[in-house]
Design an enzyme around this catalytic site. Structure first.
Site, PDB file in Angstrom:
ATOM      1  N   ALA A   1      -4.941  -1.472   4.202  1.00  0.00           N
ATOM      2  CA  ALA A   1      -4.464  -1.480   2.819  1.00  0.00           C
ATOM      3  C   ALA A   1      -4.057  -2.877   2.353  1.00  0.00           C
ATOM      4  O   ALA A   1      -3.696  -3.065   1.191  1.00  0.00           O
ATOM      5  CB  ALA A   1      -3.277  -0.524   2.675  1.00  0.00           C
ATOM      6  N   ASP A   2      -4.145  -3.862   3.231  1.00  0.00           N
ATOM      7  CA  ASP A   2      -3.684  -5.214   2.904  1.00  0.00           C
ATOM      8  C   ASP A   2      -4.648  -5.896   1.929  1.00  0.00           C
ATOM      9  O   ASP A   2      -5.868  -5.945   2.161  1.00  0.00           O
ATOM     10  CB  ASP A   2      -3.562  -6.039   4.183  1.00  0.00           C
ATOM     11  CG  ASP A   2      -3.009  -7.423   3.926  1.00  0.00           C
ATOM     12  OD1 ASP A   2      -1.779  -7.563   3.850  1.00  0.00           O
ATOM     13  OD2 ASP A   2      -3.813  -8.373   3.784  1.00  0.00           O
ATOM     14  N   ILE A   3      -4.103  -6.451   0.851  1.00  0.00           N
ATOM     15  CA  ILE A   3      -4.933  -7.081  -0.183  1.00  0.00           C
ATOM     16  C   ILE A   3      -5.613  -8.335   0.351  1.00  0.00           C
ATOM     17  O   ILE A   3      -6.785  -8.601   0.047  1.00  0.00           O
ATOM     18  CB  ILE A   3      -4.069  -7.417  -1.419  1.00  0.00           C
ATOM     19  CG1 ILE A   3      -3.578  -6.127  -2.071  1.00  0.00           C
ATOM     20  CG2 ILE A   3      -4.867  -8.248  -2.424  1.00  0.00           C
ATOM     21  CD1 ILE A   3      -2.608  -6.345  -3.213  1.00  0.00           C
TER      22      ILE A   3
END
Length: 308
Positions: free
Chosen positions: A253-255
């Site tokens: 989920a890390d941008i």
């Protein structure tokens, strides 16, 4: 004063580490890129100790020269050296990881460009979790500012011979004594303040045993810690990556990871979480380190390093 030399597994790129620290501000660190030094306060047992680390040797024969500005007992010496080895991933063997990455064409250039880069970990799990909660949904610079304000409010300070002030991360007990209203004037959101204090109190009252966490498998840790309010899977994955040095985590989920995969893999569109997990399957069992190298590609572009 205590001095020691710590040998590291090669290859180790101090230059790459220092470059990465330039784009990841940490109010506890004083970094001198030209001199190849790093200074910060470590908690050794219950004592805050000011430590200087000098990077010496070469990529193939790397050494850290450690100097503590206090007299240490033998037990404290061992604890300090163990913490430093942990933080710098001193014993991580990159050879099998590079062999694995070279089997995937988009990653080959990363093993060449960033050779010797390895995870730089937090010194303990309390600090790592608090910093991760602080960093949720805000940028790195603001997260560093909030962390610094927490240190100023509840941490300890030491001065070096030149009068420079160094801050030690607050203890669990110090944070547990706080109330959310103490953090709100520092620009902490109500929820963020509550989550940090709740976490500290869970440790102090025995609900969470961080020593026990080290003996758990990844999924067991996730189940154990996500029972706390405000701590989700992403938060625990970051704890396992940056606090424990677990090798096979993928914070899908890390941008930043999303942006990096888009760039490195030359995708037409930025991948969603499902696509990142699909791509990351090929990185196992080294997904943590592969993620680090993807992040470093993004950092290199931000630092305007030449990217081919």
């Amino acid at each position: 004063m205590y001095t020691s030399e710590i040998s590291l597994a090669p290859p180790y790129s101090f230059e790459r580490l220092l470059r990465r620290l330039e784009t990841h501000p940490d109010p506890q660190l004083l970094v001198d890129v030209q001199e190849g030094t790093l200074r910060r306060v470590f908690r050794v047992g219950s004592r805050p100790i000011l430590v200087s680390l000098q990077f010496q040797g070469s990529m193939e024969e790397p050494v850290i020269r450690l100097r503590a500005e206090s007299t240490l007992s033998e037990t404290e010496q061992q604890l300090l050296e163990k913490t430093v080895r942990h933080m710098f991933s001193a014993d991580l063997d990159l050879a099998p990881i590079y062999d694995h990455m070279r089997g995937q064409q988009p990653l080959v250039i990363l093993t060449e460009r960033f050779r010797g880069l390895r995870p730089f970990l937090d010194s303990d799990l309390f600090q790592c979790m608090v910093k991760t909660i602080i960093g949720q949904q805000i940028n790195l610079v603001f997260a560093a500012s909030l962390t610094e304000r927490l240190l100023e409010l509840a941490g300890d300070t030491l001065q070096d011979e030149e009068g420079r002030v160094f801050m030690a991360f607050p203890t669990e007990e110090a944070v547990a004594r706080l109330e959310p209203d103490d953090l709100r004037p520092l620009q902490f959101s109500q929820r963020k303040a509550e989550y940090i204090i709740d976490y500290a109190r869970a440790i102090v009252n025995g609900t969470v045993d961080l020593d026990r966490v080290w003996q758990m498998e990844d999924e067991e840790i996730i189940s154990y810690l996500t029972s706390l309010r405000g701590i989700g899977r992403w938060t625990v994955e970051c704890l396992m990556m940056f606090g424990m040095g677990r090798p096979d985590l993928l914070p899908a989920a890390d941008i930043g990871l999303r942006n990096g995969i888009h760039m490195v893999y030359g995708l037409a569109e930025k991948p969603d979480e499902k696509e990142i997990r699909r791509i990351g399957e090929d990185w196992a069992p080294w997904r943590s380190v592969c993620s680090l190298y993807i992040w470093e590609a993004v950092g290199a572009v931000r630092r305007k390093e030449v990217w081919e």
